[in-house]
Design an enzyme around this catalytic site. Sequence first.
Site, PDB file in Angstrom:
ATOM      1  N   SER A   1       0.828  -1.200   0.000  1.00 12.31           N
ATOM      2  CA  SER A   1       0.000   0.000   0.000  1.00 12.31           C
ATOM      3  C   SER A   1       0.869   1.260   0.000  1.00 12.31           C
ATOM      4  O   SER A   1       1.710   1.437  -0.889  1.00 12.31           O
ATOM      5  CB  SER A   1      -0.961  -0.045   1.188  1.00 12.31           C
ATOM      6  OG  SER A   1      -1.936   0.966   1.087  1.00 12.31           O
TER       7      SER A   1
ATOM      8  N   ASP B   1       0.046  -4.315  -3.959  1.00 13.61           N
ATOM      9  CA  ASP B   1      -1.126  -3.454  -4.117  1.00 13.61           C
ATOM     10  C   ASP B   1      -0.804  -2.023  -3.716  1.00 13.61           C
ATOM     11  O   ASP B   1      -1.344  -1.484  -2.735  1.00 13.61           O
ATOM     12  CB  ASP B   1      -2.318  -3.973  -3.317  1.00 13.61           C
ATOM     13  CG  ASP B   1      -3.647  -3.674  -4.016  1.00 13.61           C
ATOM     14  OD1 ASP B   1      -3.680  -3.685  -5.254  1.00 13.61           O
ATOM     15  OD2 ASP B   1      -4.648  -3.429  -3.326  1.00 13.61           O
TER      16      ASP B   1
ATOM     17  N   HIS C   1      -7.390  -5.754  -0.635  1.00 17.90           N
ATOM     18  CA  HIS C   1      -6.152  -4.975  -0.547  1.00 17.90           C
ATOM     19  C   HIS C   1      -5.104  -5.733   0.266  1.00 17.90           C
ATOM     20  O   HIS C   1      -3.935  -5.829  -0.128  1.00 17.90           O
ATOM     21  CB  HIS C   1      -6.487  -3.630   0.110  1.00 17.90           C
ATOM     22  CG  HIS C   1      -5.387  -2.623   0.088  1.00 17.90           C
ATOM     23  ND1 HIS C   1      -4.680  -2.289  -1.051  1.00 17.90           N
ATOM     24  CD2 HIS C   1      -4.886  -1.833   1.090  1.00 17.90           C
ATOM     25  CE1 HIS C   1      -3.787  -1.355  -0.760  1.00 17.90           C
ATOM     26  NE2 HIS C   1      -3.892  -1.066   0.524  1.00 17.90           N
TER      27      HIS C   1
END
Length: 389
Positions: free
Chosen positions: A216, A241, A302
């Site tokens: 992230s 991600d 996610h």
Amino acid sequence: MIALKVCILAALSLSLALAAPPADNNESFDDIGPTESPNAPHCHKLTKSNKYMDTGFWKKFFKHWIPFTSSARVKMQFYLFKRDFPDCGRELFPGDDATLERSGFDARHPTRIIIHGWMSQGKGSLNRDVKSAYLSLTKPKEQLNQDSNEVNVVELPHYEDFNIIVCDWSKISSNVNYFGVADMVEHLGTLLAEFVNHLHMRANLQYDDVYLIGHSLGAQIAGSAGKQIRPYRFNTIYALDPAGPKFREQSDEYRIDASDARYVESIQTSTGLGFEQPVGHATFYPNFGRDQKKCYMYGCSHKRAHDYFAETINSTRGFWGIRCERMSKHNWILLDNDGEFRMGGEPSNPKNGTFYVKTYDKPPYAMGPRERLTEPPAMEPERTTEVYH
């Protein structure tokens, strides 16, 4: 834990979520830095003391809650784990040569630096799972002999050891103001680059022995560090991600891209919190990179990116992708004749392109390679499969 975080975030007003955090009178970006070296060594464990209530995280969280700022000095901390102390991290301090010398860091071993994301922390599942997966490669595989009840070694270790470094920036990541945190990515990348430079200068670390694994916003921090370490280059960045909000419309100069390391591979598992477009040299789209199987809670898809990656490190099956072309959001062409390409893993295996990966819906997620011809017939026309999903 995830559900509790989501409930709290959902209760915020839009104006609060988008507001930038006011700066403390005594705090600026120049104050961001490592903690002072302790007089005695401290054991940093990644295990949580309570499954449902991580007290340390919530203390940091509520420091940002009212009046939406923290008087605590912002910190980025680095913890070293190795085969001989897999559960007891030793903190490293940029500029502290004595602590580095005593830490057990060994530049002869590959270095892997793990960087968590927003609303996560040093004790999060990313760090626990990825650290444990890497260190499992330093141990022999054993098997119980059912006849004699003796444990036999069936496979020798793949690696002598690793330097696994967990980067804990939860003093910042616990701030509910995502966009205020995202604005600090460049400064956090500076801290990470300076830390690696310290290891290079004082412990003879070679940049080409370093992989960054970021999830992230951690992936964006990895990209920023890669830009700032130039003219040197990290060997590999695994972008799990990478965070999309605020970065999707940015130019390559302000978000992770293929120039940030010799090889950049992304595993993209959600479109709401991540990216739809490819990032890096190779981009893998498990289950078309959208909603992952049996993911019903916000943020589950996610998170699944780092679940997959941790499994790639020591999976005997592996995750195998088919080269593909994304014609539109729901129309993909799978290029069946191009063979299959392994996602993630240790060591990295550079390749170029975009790849579709199919997974199981529960651990272990890896399905292994498909049955296929080892040598396709000569002059066989390209076989493609057009998929709508």
